[in-house]
Motif scaffolding. Structure first.
Motif, short mmCIF file in Angstrom:
data_model
loop_
_atom_site.label_atom_id
_atom_site.label_comp_id
_atom_site.label_asym_id
_atom_site.label_seq_id
_atom_site.Cartn_x
_atom_site.Cartn_y
_atom_site.Cartn_z
N ALA A 118 42.73 39.08 32.65
CA ALA A 118 43.35 38.92 33.97
C ALA A 118 42.89 37.61 34.60
CB ALA A 118 42.97 40.08 34.88
N ASP B 179 47.35 39.26 32.63
CA ASP B 179 47.73 39.80 33.93
C ASP B 179 47.61 38.68 34.96
OD1 ASP B 179 48.16 41.22 36.25
OD2 ASP B 179 46.49 42.61 35.96
N ARG C 39 47.47 37.89 38.28
CA ARG C 39 47.21 38.68 39.48
C ARG C 39 47.48 37.94 40.79
NH1 ARG C 39 41.75 42.13 38.02
NH2 ARG C 39 42.79 43.47 36.50
N THR D 13 53.85 38.27 40.07
CA THR D 13 52.62 38.76 39.45
C THR D 13 52.96 39.86 38.45
OG1 THR D 13 52.29 40.35 41.22
CG2 THR D 13 51.22 38.20 41.48
N VAL E 108 51.98 41.57 34.20
CA VAL E 108 51.48 41.36 32.84
C VAL E 108 52.54 40.67 31.99
CG1 VAL E 108 50.59 42.48 30.77
CG2 VAL E 108 49.96 43.35 33.03
#
Length: 112
Positions: A17, A49, A51, A91, A93
């Motif tokens: 992430a 990810d 974020r 945002t 994955v």
């Protein structure tokens, strides 16, 4: 006799992430926590990810780079084109292909 593929992804797929994003006039750089394996040989898929949202109003043509341990890595799309801010719908994955031997990091999903 066990099946030869029964241990594939037994512990999941490689995933990481982002810890921040910095936008300049030249690019948008997503940062990751420092990792000891940044220079290790790796070839395969990785889930990332994203974020942090890229700030509203950022120029869509800016290339996206990833950074960890002070080292940046360009990201490409199919055909070797630069992965840009406009290619990130938000945002979430995304799936990438990374090959350390050719220093290639290519988006596999999420491209608009």
């Amino acid at each position: 006799m066990p099946f030869p593929f029964q241990f594939v992804n037994r512990r999941g797929s490689a995933a990481i992430a982002t810890s921040g994003v910095n936008v300049t006039a030249e690019n948008a750089v997503f940062s990751f926590p420092n990792h000891s394996f940044v220079n290790a040989w790796y070839r395969g898929t990785i889930f990332i990810d994203l974020r942090q949202a890229i700030p509203t109003g950022t120029t869509g043509t800016l290339p996206v780079l990833f950074e960890t341990n002070g080292v940046t890595q360009a990201v490409t799309k199919y055909g070797g084109e630069a992965f840009t801010v406009a290619d990130i719908p938000g945002t979430g994955v995304y799936e990438f292909w990374f090959d350390r031997t050719t220093n290639t990091l290519q988006i596999m999903t999420g491209v608009i």
